[in-house]
Motif scaffolding. Structure first.
Motif, PDB file in Angstrom:
ATOM      1  N   MET A   5      51.835  44.555  51.948  1.00 56.12           N
ATOM      2  CA  MET A   5      51.022  45.754  51.743  1.00 56.12           C
ATOM      3  C   MET A   5      50.215  45.620  50.460  1.00 56.12           C
ATOM      4  SD  MET A   5      53.752  48.677  52.905  1.00 56.12           S
ATOM      5  CE  MET A   5      52.719  50.068  52.527  1.00 56.12           C
ATOM      6  N   TYR A   6      50.844  45.124  49.417  1.00 54.88           N
ATOM      7  CA  TYR A   6      50.176  44.936  48.132  1.00 54.88           C
ATOM      8  C   TYR A   6      49.076  43.888  48.250  1.00 54.88           C
ATOM      9  CZ  TYR A   6      49.483  44.131  43.170  1.00 54.88           C
ATOM     10  OH  TYR A   6      48.922  43.989  41.934  1.00 54.88           O
ATOM     11  N   ASN A   7      49.378  42.790  48.932  1.00 57.08           N
ATOM     12  CA  ASN A   7      48.376  41.738  49.124  1.00 57.08           C
ATOM     13  C   ASN A   7      47.179  42.256  49.916  1.00 57.08           C
ATOM     14  OD1 ASN A   7      49.883  39.886  47.704  1.00 57.08           O
ATOM     15  ND2 ASN A   7      50.797  38.987  49.526  1.00 57.08           N
ATOM     16  N   LYS A   8      47.447  43.039  50.942  1.00 59.37           N
ATOM     17  CA  LYS A   8      46.372  43.608  51.758  1.00 59.37           C
ATOM     18  C   LYS A   8      45.500  44.523  50.900  1.00 59.37           C
ATOM     19  CE  LYS A   8      45.641  46.197  56.011  1.00 59.37           C
ATOM     20  NZ  LYS A   8      46.251  46.897  57.125  1.00 59.37           N
ATOM     21  N   VAL A  13      40.290  45.350  48.012  1.00 59.07           N
ATOM     22  CA  VAL A  13      39.525  45.627  46.792  1.00 59.07           C
ATOM     23  C   VAL A  13      38.613  44.446  46.462  1.00 59.07           C
ATOM     24  CG1 VAL A  13      39.698  46.016  44.309  1.00 59.07           C
ATOM     25  CG2 VAL A  13      41.180  47.283  45.867  1.00 59.07           C
ATOM     26  N   ALA A  14      39.141  43.242  46.567  1.00 62.98           N
ATOM     27  CA  ALA A  14      38.341  42.052  46.275  1.00 62.98           C
ATOM     28  C   ALA A  14      37.162  41.924  47.238  1.00 62.98           C
ATOM     29  CB  ALA A  14      39.208  40.800  46.335  1.00 62.98           C
ATOM     30  N   SER A  15      37.347  42.341  48.474  1.00 66.58           N
ATOM     31  CA  SER A  15      36.272  42.229  49.469  1.00 66.58           C
ATOM     32  C   SER A  15      35.097  43.151  49.163  1.00 66.58           C
ATOM     33  CB  SER A  15      36.811  42.520  50.876  1.00 66.58           C
ATOM     34  OG  SER A  15      37.043  43.910  51.054  1.00 66.58           O
ATOM     35  N   GLN A  44      42.644  55.593  52.692  1.00 64.12           N
ATOM     36  CA  GLN A  44      43.609  55.664  53.795  1.00 64.12           C
ATOM     37  C   GLN A  44      44.776  54.712  53.557  1.00 64.12           C
ATOM     38  OE1 GLN A  44      43.659  57.899  56.447  1.00 64.12           O
ATOM     39  NE2 GLN A  44      45.718  57.062  56.544  1.00 64.12           N
ATOM     40  N   MET A  45      44.472  53.517  53.048  1.00 67.05           N
ATOM     41  CA  MET A  45      45.537  52.565  52.741  1.00 67.05           C
ATOM     42  C   MET A  45      46.481  53.150  51.690  1.00 67.05           C
ATOM     43  SD  MET A  45      43.327  49.046  52.559  1.00 67.05           S
ATOM     44  CE  MET A  45      44.664  47.922  52.270  1.00 67.05           C
ATOM     45  N   ALA A  46      45.903  53.784  50.665  1.00 66.93           N
ATOM     46  CA  ALA A  46      46.708  54.387  49.603  1.00 66.93           C
ATOM     47  C   ALA A  46      47.597  55.495  50.176  1.00 66.93           C
ATOM     48  CB  ALA A  46      45.812  54.939  48.502  1.00 66.93           C
TER      49      ALA A  46
END
Length: 61
Positions: A5-8, A13-15, A44-46
């Motif tokens: 989840m953290y990596n996603k 954010v990087a994208s 939504q992810m948050a």
């Protein structure tokens, strides 16, 4: 699961970096639209992460 989840989250954010630069540095309106869409997805992810954390916290207690 937590690490994925953290990596996603980090990848998402990087994208957005290129579009942030295009919008703020070059005033590219289409990039601004992509930034807004990406930020909505981030929101939504948050929320999904917050819900997961709360569920796990309540299950322990």
């Amino acid at each position: 699961m937590a690490q994925s989840m953290y990596n996603k989250l980090q990848e998402h954010v990087a994208s957005l970096e290129d579009d942030f630069s295009k919008f703020y540095d070059k005033s590219n309106k289409a990039a601004g639209t992509r930034v807004r869409k990406g930020m909505q997805e981030l929101k939504q992810m948050a929320q999904d992460i917050r819900t997961d954390v709360q569920d796990k916290k309540n299950a322990e207690g």
